[in-house]
Design an enzyme around this catalytic site. Sequence first.
Site, PDB file in Angstrom:
ATOM      1  N   ALA A  85       0.824  -1.207   0.000  1.00  0.00           N
ATOM      2  CA  ALA A  85       0.000   0.000   0.000  1.00  0.00           C
ATOM      3  C   ALA A  85       0.861   1.261   0.000  1.00  0.00           C
ATOM      4  O   ALA A  85       0.332   2.370   0.002  1.00  0.00           O
ATOM      5  CB  ALA A  85      -0.929   0.014   1.216  1.00  0.00           C
ATOM      6  N   HIS A  86       2.188   1.080   0.026  1.00  0.00           N
ATOM      7  CA  HIS A  86       3.116   2.217   0.052  1.00  0.00           C
ATOM      8  C   HIS A  86       4.108   2.061  -1.085  1.00  0.00           C
ATOM      9  O   HIS A  86       4.800   1.043  -1.159  1.00  0.00           O
ATOM     10  CB  HIS A  86       3.893   2.269   1.373  1.00  0.00           C
ATOM     11  CG  HIS A  86       3.048   2.234   2.599  1.00  0.00           C
ATOM     12  ND1 HIS A  86       3.474   1.711   3.801  1.00  0.00           N
ATOM     13  CD2 HIS A  86       1.777   2.663   2.816  1.00  0.00           C
ATOM     14  CE1 HIS A  86       2.528   1.812   4.700  1.00  0.00           C
ATOM     15  NE2 HIS A  86       1.480   2.390   4.130  1.00  0.00           N
ATOM     16  N   GLN A  87       4.202   3.051  -1.947  1.00  0.00           N
ATOM     17  CA  GLN A  87       5.160   3.012  -3.046  1.00  0.00           C
ATOM     18  C   GLN A  87       6.028   4.274  -2.993  1.00  0.00           C
ATOM     19  O   GLN A  87       5.502   5.365  -2.773  1.00  0.00           O
ATOM     20  CB  GLN A  87       4.445   2.920  -4.398  1.00  0.00           C
ATOM     21  CG  GLN A  87       3.544   1.689  -4.529  1.00  0.00           C
ATOM     22  CD  GLN A  87       2.130   1.909  -4.039  1.00  0.00           C
ATOM     23  OE1 GLN A  87       1.548   2.972  -4.251  1.00  0.00           O
ATOM     24  NE2 GLN A  87       1.541   0.908  -3.376  1.00  0.00           N
TER      25      GLN A  87
END
Length: 550
Positions: free
Chosen positions: A473-475
């Site tokens: 969910a984190h890029q």
Amino acid sequence: MYQTDTSLLDSLADKGLKVTLDSKNNLYKIKCDVVIVGSGCGGGVAAAVLASSGQKVIVLEKGNYFTASDYSSLEGPSQDQLYESGGILATVDGKVMIQAGSTVGGGSAVNWSACIRTPDSLLQEWAKDEKIAFFGGSEYVSAMDAVCERIGVTESCVEEGFQNQVLRKGCENLGLAVHFAPRNSSEKHYCGSCGYGCKKGEKKGTDSTWLVDAVDHGAVILSGCKAERFVLEKSYKSGSIRKKKCLGVMAKSLSNNITKRLQIEAKVTISACGALLTPPLMISSGLKNRHIGRNLHLHPVLMAWGYFPDSINSEFKGKSYEGGIITSVHEVVSADSRPRAIIETPALGPGTFAALCPWVSGLDIKKRMLRFSRTAHVIVIIRDKGSGVVRTEGRASFELDASDKENMKAGLRQALRILIAAGAVEVGTHRSDGLRLKCEGTDKKEIEEFLDEVSADEGPQSLVEKWTTYSSAHQMGSCRMGINEKEGAVDQNGESWEAEGLFVCDGSVLPSAVGVNPMITIESTAYFLSKRIAESLRNNSFPVLVDSFC
């Protein structure tokens, strides 16, 4: 964008923007000071800072605009309307399922509210090892303070939901440290559906904070409008290392009601469409820096679960989908106190839950679904040393390194211990073989033997018998900041090493993975960079646009 050609022109004129029709090329030319592509944690902050400094700002957002009352809180429609690729986006080999917001407010509109400040150790690493000086200074700390104040970060929670009760109790029973997760909502916020947009309107994403500030200072947000390319031309500036200059953006409306393309002409152009989309946009515009699209970090996630039957005597109240999504956090550390992972709790709809469950039989999945509301999930997030590549929209690759897998295994084992200590009657992971343990009557030796079975091999194409699909969910990191063009895609001001006037203000500029939920880090970095851009504009450091733009 619920506009027609005529109403769009009228609206832009009302905002004081100069618009001309280019009939020959079937487009509208719109002049402004700053154009920003993206409205999430980076773009929303940049829009507010620059509009507040007196600049005429246009924000382009390919997603649509929703108010609190528009959100359905239903898993299927919300994924389709609020997420990139309808919430179904995987790396090219299927090893990692990626979730990224695609709406006005970007990820901040659909994230789980965690507001963890950039760790001091990481700031020192970026300042010393990467030589990005501002991360080690007081200005960045002040930026974090300003961000936390604007989005109303609170440090505790009045009432925790079922999953966070379980996480906290399990940690306490094991004597492990567990902390309240700061959130951009009130201490009383009890909404389990913020991942589908906060229907209560209490979560303070950029859509209800920074973008409101921007609009209050004259900014224009064009939703349902997709940037196609940056407009670059050769730079003749003497002594400049940048051989090109950016004159703006070519964009198109995703609505059939707007028949012409948009040519936004600006002194400053900012890419803030996130670590998955900024690199493809820069590459398709003709930029060649080797760091564009590389160094992609994903904060890979695996889950553990525990079943807690509902009963009159149960100390854990509520359902798995009720209450604040992340209100507790536990840090997994090594024997020498080095961080290995963090453990939090997820939002998990029934459809996603069913998809994650490994197939055993029809009867098994029916039983699992009946237990859904009392199955507590915890997520293990690692700070990935491995990295990936994204050069084309919708196509990302990613590889874990050996230390990532070891850290993930350590995190999963800790997560299972926590669930067992909290009193779960059954625990397990989502590994392909349905790894699970019925806890009643098991002794310490049996539990340790079970934990020794835990593995972290990724995806069916890894060609191992027992695999697990990772999530992200984190890029971040795919247009990393560097002290020169050999070290990064942008400089310490966020400006492209190749094109004057083109900046990046999103998670892609971060030098490496953060290791904690990155919203505060991304917003603080964007705040710092946009303050610098505003100062340069005040000092007339950028060229004046001329009408020959084409």
